[in-house]
Write an enzyme that holds these catalytic residues in place. Sequence first.
Site, mmCIF file in Angstrom:
data_model
loop_
_atom_site.group_PDB
_atom_site.id
_atom_site.type_symbol
_atom_site.label_atom_id
_atom_site.label_comp_id
_atom_site.label_asym_id
_atom_site.label_seq_id
_atom_site.Cartn_x
_atom_site.Cartn_y
_atom_site.Cartn_z
ATOM 1 N N LYS A 42 18.438 21.770 51.044
ATOM 2 C CA LYS A 42 17.378 21.147 51.834
ATOM 3 C C LYS A 42 17.842 20.916 53.272
ATOM 4 C CE LYS A 42 15.164 19.173 47.751
ATOM 5 N NZ LYS A 42 15.012 18.006 46.851
ATOM 6 N N GLN A 86 16.681 11.876 46.443
ATOM 7 C CA GLN A 86 16.956 12.937 45.470
ATOM 8 C C GLN A 86 17.003 12.346 44.060
ATOM 9 O OE1 GLN A 86 17.234 16.335 46.121
ATOM 10 N NE2 GLN A 86 17.236 16.509 43.904
ATOM 11 N N ASP A 116 7.754 13.678 49.666
ATOM 12 C CA ASP A 116 7.753 14.185 48.292
ATOM 13 C C ASP A 116 6.389 13.986 47.615
ATOM 14 O OD1 ASP A 116 9.904 15.589 47.443
ATOM 15 O OD2 ASP A 116 11.082 13.853 46.798
#
Lengths: 315, 315
Positions: free
Chosen positions: B62, B106, B129
């Site tokens: 990422k 994460q 997200d």
Amino acid sequence: MSTSSTPPAPPPSNRISGTAISKEIRAELAVECSSIKSTVTPGLAVILVGSRPDSLAYVRMKKKACAEVGIDSFGYDYPETVTQQELIDKVNELNADPKVHGILVQLPLPNHIVENLVTSAVHPDKDVDGLHPLNCAKLVTAQTHGGSVKMNWKDLKSIPFHIACTPQGCIELLDRSGVEIEGKRAVVIGRSNLVGMPVSLLLNHRNATITIVHSRTIDAQSVVRTADIVIAAVGRAKMVKSDWLKEGAVVIDVGINSVDAPDTKKGYRLVGDVDFDECEGKCEKITPVPGGVGPMTIAMLLRNTVNSAKRVCGI
Amino acid sequence: MSTSSTPPAPPPSNRISGTAISKEIRAELAVECSSIKSTVTPGLAVILVGSRPDSLAYVRMKKKACAEVGIDSFGYDYPETVTQQELIDKVNELNADPKVHGILVQLPLPNHIVENLVTSAVHPDKDVDGLHPLNCAKLVTAQTHGGSVKMNWKDLKSIPFHIACTPQGCIELLDRSGVEIEGKRAVVIGRSNLVGMPVSLLLNHRNATITIVHSRTIDAQSVVRTADIVIAAVGRAKMVKSDWLKEGAVVIDVGINSVDAPDTKKGYRLVGDVDFDECEGKCEKITPVPGGVGPMTIAMLLRNTVNSAKRVCGI
Ligand SMILES: NC(=O)C1=CN([C@@H]2O[C@H](COP(=O)(O)OP(=O)(O)OC[C@H]3O[C@@H](n4cnc5c(N)ncnc54)[C@H](OP(=O)(O)O)[C@@H]3O)[C@@H](O)[C@H]2O)C=CC1
Ligand SMILES: NC(=O)C1=CN([C@@H]2O[C@H](COP(=O)(O)OP(=O)(O)OC[C@H]3O[C@@H](n4cnc5c(N)ncnc54)[C@H](OP(=O)(O)O)[C@@H]3O)[C@@H](O)[C@H]2O)C=CC1
């Protein structure tokens, strides 16, 4: 040829009576209110704007139903000219009022008011209509998110947030009529925030396999024909015909449509989204209109209010 | 018999390459970042807890992808022993930091931390997200609520809130491969908050007629066979066989499953939820695993971050 003198028993009806089931639920709630009354009297605040005859009638019915089961209701009536800020201020005041466990804003509001700014101002814990974004989110995400509590979707009373009343009423009608939902194919016609979408999510939580039909669906009829359970929430009089149904389907008709009836005193009659006369014979079970989902909506509003009061008091 | 010296063109491939499409999107984002750089540099904060090899690898990928398109990335690494409060405090600090337009936690987090308390602490505007309850709610309710702005679901870039990356990537794959969604029958296998449910809602907004299949569905195969578009998000290696598919179906395979492969250096191989070799010939289009949905997830994360920065600056 039978010579028995007692008349034959009438064929078992396949009608699901929302009138009877909602009466049963209201009686249960009355017992519940009475058993908790030394601790708390559930309270519902009802905000009404303007004087639409349908809104007036709904509010009257809701207050009457509250009184019958032992819920205090508090009415706040405003003229059409009320400002959005006045309504939001009242909502905030009610959010802070410990006598109020549920706040209902009767919709629709006049055009100069942004409806969802008012309904979103209601504290999620007092949002007995189940329309607050955080309550909607819980209906989508409750089951699998990390750290979330496992919900018992088989007992909607036990769910710790508010679920929209009409969808909840549909599930309750199925449950109290002994219809198994788990593993069934359910087709919901309509995808509104008020009915179609939340009832689809509830059926999914109950492990039905759901399909959502809407105005852009091609050949809706053949999709509906795959359903063991059909929920119609469209707003089109008698749209669903008997050849849309699988033999033995269970049909919940949410639609309320007014059709001309010159032969009646009022000049109109209420019918559902399902052609009842045509479909009744083909269904395992079916709700009539009126007397089906309609009375359940109010019963679920009462139940949400009682649950809200109990949760505040930890009972 | 052909005597032409140029070799015949290869048959047009029916594979949807997520690798190629995500590269295209990253290139577009690089142009975009460069065109706005006098006003803002999009910034992504990445919170990593512990040292799971898969999490380390994802975070590395990422950050690398951010650098390539011109997004600043800020890493915050914590040991397994970090407390929930420390993480929430960091999230709150990042919520207030104007250089940060997206915050990524994460997952998974260690067991002593309630995941959704941390992800819900992220401000909805920085929730790239798309997992915050308010963003989930908007995905369900955006379309019909009173006073809501009409969304253009045909252009996900234009949607003013964050949508989960993998579901968004699935839609983008369909769009960029010329697959029509409107009016189609779509079956989604899986109903998780992360993939199945949001991708179903997106397909519904695009006017597909959706069916959601899950572990309690009876005869999933015959349900899937009704689909013009199949999205598989289950986590079971090669579960979907060619006789599950309608001839000419379009298949998006989200699954990532590791299967033993003693003949390879690593000793394992990644496969999807769909038996690719068996199904490829029957599909109009199909995504491979790897190289299908996987790379799209990161591309959508980058896009959410860039959109977030643009919205803050009103561009
Ligand atoms: N019994 C009760 O207590 C209640 C009854 N109702 C009644 O339920 C009905 C639905 O209410 P509500 O959900 O608020 O209505 P909405 O108008 O908000 O939604 C109607 C839905 O039906 C879909 N639709 C419209 N035409 C068709 C068609 N030809 N084929 C398939 N789908 C179609 C629409 O699709 P699209 O999204 O594509 O436009 C939309 O999703 C109404 O009759 C209402 O009066 C509602 C609430 C409570
Ligand atoms: N490409 C990418 O970037 C990403 C890939 N993934 C991959 O996608 C897959 C799904 O991920 P995720 O949604 O998070 O997984 P979850 O485990 O959260 O959900 C799996 C879903 O599949 C359903 N399911 C399980 N078994 C069956 C069955 N036999 N038949 C039908 N449905 C079944 C489950 O049903 P029930 O609800 O009844 O339990 C559940 O809804 C995984 O392989 C994951 O690795 C995930 C995220 C990103």
